[in-house]
Design an enzyme around this catalytic site. Structure first.
Site, PDB file in Angstrom:
ATOM      1  N   ASP A  15      88.303  71.481  20.204  1.00 20.69           N
ATOM      2  CA  ASP A  15      87.579  70.942  21.356  1.00 20.69           C
ATOM      3  C   ASP A  15      88.611  70.132  22.148  1.00 20.69           C
ATOM      4  OD1 ASP A  15      85.347  70.082  23.005  1.00 20.69           O
ATOM      5  OD2 ASP A  15      85.411  68.167  21.974  1.00 20.69           O
ATOM      6  N   SER A  16      88.196  69.677  23.328  1.00 14.68           N
ATOM      7  CA  SER A  16      89.090  68.818  24.097  1.00 14.68           C
ATOM      8  C   SER A  16      89.295  67.467  23.413  1.00 14.68           C
ATOM      9  CB  SER A  16      88.500  68.583  25.495  1.00 14.68           C
ATOM     10  OG  SER A  16      87.219  67.976  25.371  1.00 14.68           O
ATOM     11  N   CYS A  78      83.343  73.857  21.912  1.00 14.38           N
ATOM     12  CA  CYS A  78      83.350  73.236  23.230  1.00 14.38           C
ATOM     13  C   CYS A  78      82.687  74.220  24.197  1.00 14.38           C
ATOM     14  CB  CYS A  78      84.804  72.988  23.626  1.00 14.38           C
ATOM     15  SG  CYS A  78      85.035  72.394  25.303  1.00 14.38           S
ATOM     16  N   GLU A 157      84.619  59.845  24.707  1.00 16.11           N
ATOM     17  CA  GLU A 157      85.951  60.063  24.143  1.00 16.11           C
ATOM     18  C   GLU A 157      86.669  58.734  23.865  1.00 16.11           C
ATOM     19  OE1 GLU A 157      86.879  63.176  23.414  1.00 16.11           O
ATOM     20  OE2 GLU A 157      88.821  62.548  22.656  1.00 16.11           O
ATOM     21  N   HIS A 191      80.215  66.773  23.181  1.00 17.68           N
ATOM     22  CA  HIS A 191      80.353  65.311  23.123  1.00 17.68           C
ATOM     23  C   HIS A 191      78.986  64.612  23.107  1.00 17.68           C
ATOM     24  CE1 HIS A 191      84.568  65.947  24.110  1.00 17.68           C
ATOM     25  NE2 HIS A 191      84.806  64.638  24.133  1.00 17.68           N
TER      26      HIS A 191
HETATM   27  N1  DGL Z   1      83.087  68.883  24.545  1.00 21.64           N
HETATM   28  C1  DGL Z   1      83.249  69.712  25.672  1.00 21.64           C
HETATM   29  C2  DGL Z   1      82.060  70.657  25.864  1.00 21.64           C
HETATM   30  O1  DGL Z   1      81.356  70.996  24.934  1.00 21.64           O
HETATM   31  C3  DGL Z   1      83.581  69.128  27.006  1.00 21.64           C
HETATM   32  C4  DGL Z   1      84.166  67.811  27.208  1.00 21.64           C
HETATM   33  C5  DGL Z   1      85.248  67.878  28.253  1.00 21.64           C
HETATM   34  O2  DGL Z   1      84.935  67.846  29.453  1.00 21.64           O
HETATM   35  O3  DGL Z   1      86.390  67.969  27.818  1.00 21.64           O
HETATM   36  O4  DGL Z   1      81.806  71.101  26.952  1.00 21.64           O
END
Ligand code: DGL
Length: 267
Positions: A15-16, A78, A157, A191
């Site tokens: 994930d990010s 993600c 985050e 998130h």
């Molecule tokens: N956790 C990511 C998702 O499921 C996105 C968060 C980000 O913008 O990096 O979309």
């Protein structure tokens, strides 16, 4: 590059940043014998406000890294990276099993008595063809209120799961859902489940909140079975945390989600 791993190899998850941990939690609960190698691309978080081509490139770089670690299957934990890159990743690495994700619009529409469903997601997620396809296929009889949430993933985050700042953002983004009187709210970014109690508190008990982590875990189980890649039952799975930037918050939240219990290795 080919996946080098057999059943004993780890599942690669990325994930990010911290969001994918909410998916790991579900994979872990369903498949406790599996080793998990988690990569948080914190140097490039958030993905959600970046151009599509950039997220595609970042996802490819992380995939290369996970394959170098011998991952037998890759979970794109993600919604943003799945929307931007899943199709391209499957084309680029045809031998690698990928499990991606999409906001849980299908179950939400089935669940909603009124047909009024809210979706919280990043800007890039809602722009993706994958998202439009799901809306087109499964939300024909639903009235969706789709809300992008700039700044929310970044706040999470930073480890802010409560407090004034996250509450102010949330109230702003939930206002259109409340105005539309939705009775189901989809958490379309990994998130957001980290602040699920706050979201539930703000929406009240009449609104059901849904997320995709458990469905992703079931899909991982299915694909592992199909490919003969399930790790031997009964052994304790390990958890390795890696990333491209600062991992302090990721480590703290992984510990809070009990992913770093003593039976897990870490680095
Ligand atoms: N956790 C990511 C998702 O499921 C996105 C968060 C980000 O913008 O990096 O979309």
């Amino acid at each position: 590059m080919l996946p080098s791993g057999g059943p004993d190899a780890p599942i690669g998850v990325f994930d990010s940043g911290v969001g994918g941990l909410t998916v790991v939690r579900e994979v872990r609960a369903l498949l406790p014998q599996e080793d998990i190698y988690y990569f948080a691309d914190t140097a490039h978080c958030p993905y959600g406000d970046r151009p599509l081509a950039e997220v595609m490139e970042l996802a490819a770089q992380v995939t290369e890294h996970l394959l170098e670690q011998g991952a037998k299957l890759i979970v794109v934990a993600c919604n943003t990276a799945s929307g931007a890159a899943l199709q391209a990743l499957r084309q680029r690495y045809p031998a690698v099993p990928f499990v991606g994700m999409v906001p849980a619009i299908k179950p939400a529409c089935r669940l909603s008595p009124s047909g009024r469903v809210g979706v919280l997601a990043t800007a890039l997620t809602v722009q993706a063809d994958l998202f439009s396809d799901v809306v087109h296929r499964f939300a024909r009889d639903c009235r969706l209120t789709i809300q992008t949430c700039p700044g929310l993933a970044e706040t999470i985050e930073r480890g802010e799961l409560s407090g004034e700042r996250v509450l102010a953002l949330l109230r702003e983004y939930l206002a259109p859902l409340k105005a539309a009187r939705v009775d189901v709210c989809v958490l379309g970014c990994t998130h957001y489940p980290l602040i699920r109690p706050l979201i539930e508190q703000e929406l009240g008990p009449a609104v059901q909140v849904v997320e995709s982590g458990a469905a992703v875990a079931r899909q991982v189980e299915r694909v592992l079975h199909e490919r003969g890649l399930v790790a031997p039952h009964g052994r304790p799975g390990t958890f390795i945390l890696a990333g491209s930037g600062d991992l302090n918050v990721v480590r703290r939240l992984a510990a809070e989600l009990a992913l770093l219990d003593p039976s897990f290795s870490r680095r």
